[in-house]
Design a protein around this motif. Structure first.
Motif, PDB file in Angstrom:
ATOM      1  N   GLN A   1       7.247  -9.463  -4.627  1.00 21.61           N
ATOM      2  CA  GLN A   1       7.220  -9.763  -3.443  1.00 21.61           C
ATOM      3  C   GLN A   1       7.313 -11.315  -3.354  1.00 21.61           C
ATOM      4  O   GLN A   1       7.012 -12.046  -4.041  1.00 21.61           O
TER       5      GLN A   1
ATOM      6  N   ASP B   1       6.268 -12.384   2.320  1.00 20.89           N
ATOM      7  CA  ASP B   1       5.669 -10.726   1.937  1.00 20.89           C
ATOM      8  C   ASP B   1       4.110 -11.053   1.871  1.00 20.89           C
ATOM      9  O   ASP B   1       3.447 -10.542   2.320  1.00 20.89           O
ATOM     10  N   VAL B   2       3.721 -12.083   0.705  1.00 23.36           N
ATOM     11  CA  VAL B   2       2.302 -12.290   0.373  1.00 23.36           C
ATOM     12  C   VAL B   2       1.711 -12.734   1.442  1.00 23.36           C
ATOM     13  O   VAL B   2       0.537 -12.441   2.050  1.00 23.36           O
TER      14      VAL B   2
ATOM     15  N   LEU C   1       1.105 -10.097   3.982  1.00 22.94           N
ATOM     16  CA  LEU C   1      -0.017  -9.211   3.649  1.00 22.94           C
ATOM     17  C   LEU C   1      -1.711  -9.845   3.460  1.00 22.94           C
ATOM     18  O   LEU C   1      -2.443  -9.231   4.169  1.00 22.94           O
TER      19      LEU C   1
ATOM     20  N   VAL D   1      -4.968  -6.910  -2.229  1.00 25.39           N
ATOM     21  CA  VAL D   1      -3.835  -6.264  -1.785  1.00 25.39           C
ATOM     22  C   VAL D   1      -2.750  -7.046  -2.387  1.00 25.39           C
ATOM     23  O   VAL D   1      -1.658  -6.367  -2.618  1.00 25.39           O
ATOM     24  N   VAL D   2      -2.888  -8.406  -2.609  1.00 26.93           N
ATOM     25  CA  VAL D   2      -1.715  -8.953  -3.203  1.00 26.93           C
ATOM     26  C   VAL D   2      -1.381  -8.506  -4.827  1.00 26.93           C
ATOM     27  O   VAL D   2      -0.286  -8.265  -5.054  1.00 26.93           O
TER      28      VAL D   2
ATOM     29  N   ALA E   1       0.350  -5.468  -4.567  1.00 29.66           N
ATOM     30  CA  ALA E   1       1.838  -5.407  -4.263  1.00 29.66           C
ATOM     31  C   ALA E   1       2.665  -5.842  -4.859  1.00 29.66           C
ATOM     32  O   ALA E   1       3.646  -5.773  -5.186  1.00 29.66           O
ATOM     33  N   THR E   2       2.153  -6.825  -5.913  1.00 26.34           N
ATOM     34  CA  THR E   2       2.746  -7.674  -6.889  1.00 26.34           C
ATOM     35  C   THR E   2       2.842  -7.548  -8.326  1.00 26.34           C
ATOM     36  O   THR E   2       3.682  -7.992  -9.255  1.00 26.34           O
ATOM     37  N   ARG E   3       1.578  -6.984  -8.761  1.00 26.05           N
ATOM     38  CA  ARG E   3       1.223  -6.777 -10.175  1.00 26.05           C
ATOM     39  C   ARG E   3       1.094  -8.003 -10.896  1.00 26.05           C
ATOM     40  O   ARG E   3       1.312  -7.958 -12.116  1.00 26.05           O
TER      41      ARG E   3
END
Length: 103
Positions: free
Chosen positions: A18, A22-23, A26, A85-86, A89-91
């Motif tokens: 991301q 994008d972060v 979010l 959430v972050v 989305a990013t792992r």
């Protein structure tokens, strides 16, 4: 036909990460977040071609998010939601810093 070498078959070679933008989107969508914070001297940011994303620092193997939260919501719970959430989305490991609380 381009085929992957055997050692690359079945795995992601270039992970789709991301972006800082994008972060930021979010994080702003988490209830209780008033906004992102760029730190005391504006040092917390990800620098991209032609602009910067304040409050989000994407580094090697981790993401930092600096935020201003609504003082009328539970601070710890909001920070945990941002983290969840972050990370989902990013792992990547996520470090959430609450810079300020708005009244």
């Amino acid at each position: 036909m381009n085929e992957l070498p055997d050692e690359a078959a079945g795995r992601v070679i270039d992970p789709v990460g991301q972006t800082a933008e994008d972060v930021a989107i979010l994080v702003r969508g988490v209830p209780g977040v008033q906004g992102l914070h760029s730190g005391l001297f504006g040092e917390v940011a990800t620098y991209l071609a032609g602009h910067r994303v304040a409050g989000v620092r994407v580094g090697p193997g981790r993401i930092e998010v600096h935020v201003v939260l609504d003082g009328n919501v539970p601070i710890r719970m909001t920070a945990e939601r941002i983290h969840a959430v972050v990370h989902a989305a990013t792992r990547l490991p996520v470090h959430v810093v609450v810079e300020d609380v708005a009244a």
